[in-house]
Motif scaffolding. Structure first.
Motif, PDB file in Angstrom:
ATOM      1  N   ILE A  77      13.735  -4.786 -27.361  1.00  0.00           N
ATOM      2  CA  ILE A  77      13.988  -4.625 -25.899  1.00  0.00           C
ATOM      3  C   ILE A  77      14.820  -3.307 -25.891  1.00  0.00           C
ATOM      4  N   SER A 125      12.865 -17.338 -19.505  1.00  0.00           N
ATOM      5  CA  SER A 125      13.412 -17.702 -20.918  1.00  0.00           C
ATOM      6  C   SER A 125      14.073 -18.610 -21.138  1.00  0.00           C
ATOM      7  N   VAL A 146      14.903 -14.511 -26.845  1.00  0.00           N
ATOM      8  CA  VAL A 146      14.684 -13.052 -26.305  1.00  0.00           C
ATOM      9  C   VAL A 146      15.376 -12.767 -25.100  1.00  0.00           C
ATOM     10  N   SER A 187      15.367  -9.150 -31.342  1.00  0.00           N
ATOM     11  CA  SER A 187      15.132  -9.034 -29.859  1.00  0.00           C
ATOM     12  C   SER A 187      15.868  -7.845 -29.434  1.00  0.00           C
ATOM     13  N   GLY A 199      18.602 -11.434 -26.437  1.00  0.00           N
ATOM     14  CA  GLY A 199      18.582 -10.169 -26.788  1.00  0.00           C
ATOM     15  C   GLY A 199      18.647  -8.952 -25.716  1.00  0.00           C
TER      16      GLY A 199
END
Length: 405
Positions: free
Chosen positions: A218, A54, A334, A214, A337
């Motif tokens: 998640i 990421s 992402v 996110s 998150g």
């Protein structure tokens, strides 16, 4: 090459790459069983792969802003598969981390450039970009099945067989890359100067909205299996079914988002989607009985309707840095998150899983509030003499993306 053909090939390639994102977590139970890793040690593999991939994506995005690198699609696909294929061949924890990191770098290198190429191939069609995103969602959802079919049969020593999706993904990318390079040669340049100026403030707000989305997704994907088992009598099948619904709903949501954005603007579609998602997450947390599956499905669709729209919005907010925008919306936000998951787990240990999941109801509300203040980017219209392009079949692969319709 017709637009639909290129988007289908890119979608299949996207699935073949994202299957390796899902494979890391799917391999964890086998690492624990065969190598006696503790939960903490095994989860370190997942966290390392996620964070590396990421954080690296914006870096690759910045590189693709300077140079068009469509060759990254097949190369990064092969790299993503190679790391996973080698991860089961050596019992060394350090080497396992290295191989998983190699796969993560491959995944990171793929996404910014593929999003740029998909934008070019789609010629601004939100529906086409929705199909491109759906390919990745399908690949992620298929990863546990692929890993189980291979590793549960032959053990970790069979992980080289997991290289086959990478070979297939690289193969389907090649015709698109070749067509793009031929087109670039024909026009004499692989890049264009965007007419619009960057709206950095809107892009930052959009990124915050993606972070909150996110956290919700998640958090649910980490704990929904355990929560469904608690709410439905402790059945392992109940938890697996809930997780499958959460993953598979994403494929429908991405396609639906692209179709809705073809009729209404992206900001409005995302805004309504997040508002509905807040109610759906509340249903997941508080409505008892089998109805949880209905609310999980609504949550999944609601969270994925804005997914591809947020990518194209980020690109339109930063038209001079499309690769950077793609890397941030697909990668960095992402990972941020995902950092919330340990906090959710700690709260669950201290109270209950239902209490820990309750704050997730607020996440889509916060995204909705941000989208209320976001403008739909103004994009210059094509010149009067430009030929019209069909939204469905007839457009060809072009080096210059047109405006969303």
């Amino acid at each position: 090459m017709r637009r639909n053909t290129s988007i289908v090939l890119l979608s299949v390639g996207h699935a073949c790459v994202d299957v390796y994102q899902g494979s890391v977590a799917a391999l964890v139970p086998f690492f624990i069983t065969e190598r006696a890793y503790t939960y903490a040690v095994a989860s370190g593999i997942v966290l390392a792969a996620s964070l590396l991939s990421s954080v690296a994506q914006p870096v690759f995005g910045a590189l693709t802003d300077r140079w068009a690198m469509p060759w990254l699609l097949p190369v990064s696909t092969l790299l993503g598969g190679l790391g996973i294929a080698l991860s089961g061949l050596n019992g060394s924890y350090t080497l396992t981390l290295v191989f998983v990191a190699v796969s993560g770098i491959g995944v990171a290198a793929y996404h910014p450039e593929s999003a740029r190429v998909a934008r070019i191939a789609s010629q601004g069609s939100h529906r086409a970009m929705g199909w491109f995103s759906t390919g990745g969602n399908i690949g992620f959802a298929l990863a546990p099945l692929m890993v189980a079919a291979v590793v549960a049969t032959g053990g970790l020593r069979w992980t080289p067989l997991l290289m086959f999706p990478a070979l297939a993904g690289a193969a389907v990318c090649l015709p698109v890359v070749r067509a793009l390079q031929q087109r670039q040669t024909g026009v004499g340049s692989g890049t264009t100067v965007p007419a619009a100026s960057d709206d950095t403030a809107s892009f930052v707000r959009l990124s915050l909205a993606v972070v909150f989305r996110s956290i919700a997704f998640i958090g649910l994907s980490t704990f929904i299996s355990l929560y469904a088992r608690q709410r439905l009598g402790g059945s392992a099948a109940a938890g697996t079914a809930a997780l499958s619904v959460l993953y598979l709903g994403g494929a429908m949501g991405s396609v639906l988002g692209g179709s809705l954005a073809a009729r209404w603007d992206r900001v409005r579609v995302a805004r309504w989607s997040y508002l509905i998602t807040a109610a759906a997450v509340a249903g997941v947390v508080w409505v008892p009985g089998p109805a949880i599956y209905l609310f999980v499905a609504l949550t999944s669709v609601g969270l994925y309707v804005p997914f591809s729209l947020q990518v194209t919005l980020g690109q339109d907010y930063l038209p001079s840095r499309i690769g950077t925008a793609s890397g941030i919306t697909l990668g960095l936000t992402v990972s941020i998150g995902g950092l919330a998951s340990p906090a959710i787990g700690s709260l669950a240990d201290a109270t209950s899983l239902q209490t820990a999941l309750t704050p997730l109801v607020l996440m889509p509300v916060l995204s909705w509030l941000i989208f209320r203040a976001l403008p739909e980017p103004s994009v210059p219209q094509p010149s009067a003499g430009a030929p019209a392009k069909s939204d469905d079949t007839s457009a060809t692969l072009s080096a210059t993306p047109t405006n969303p319709q």
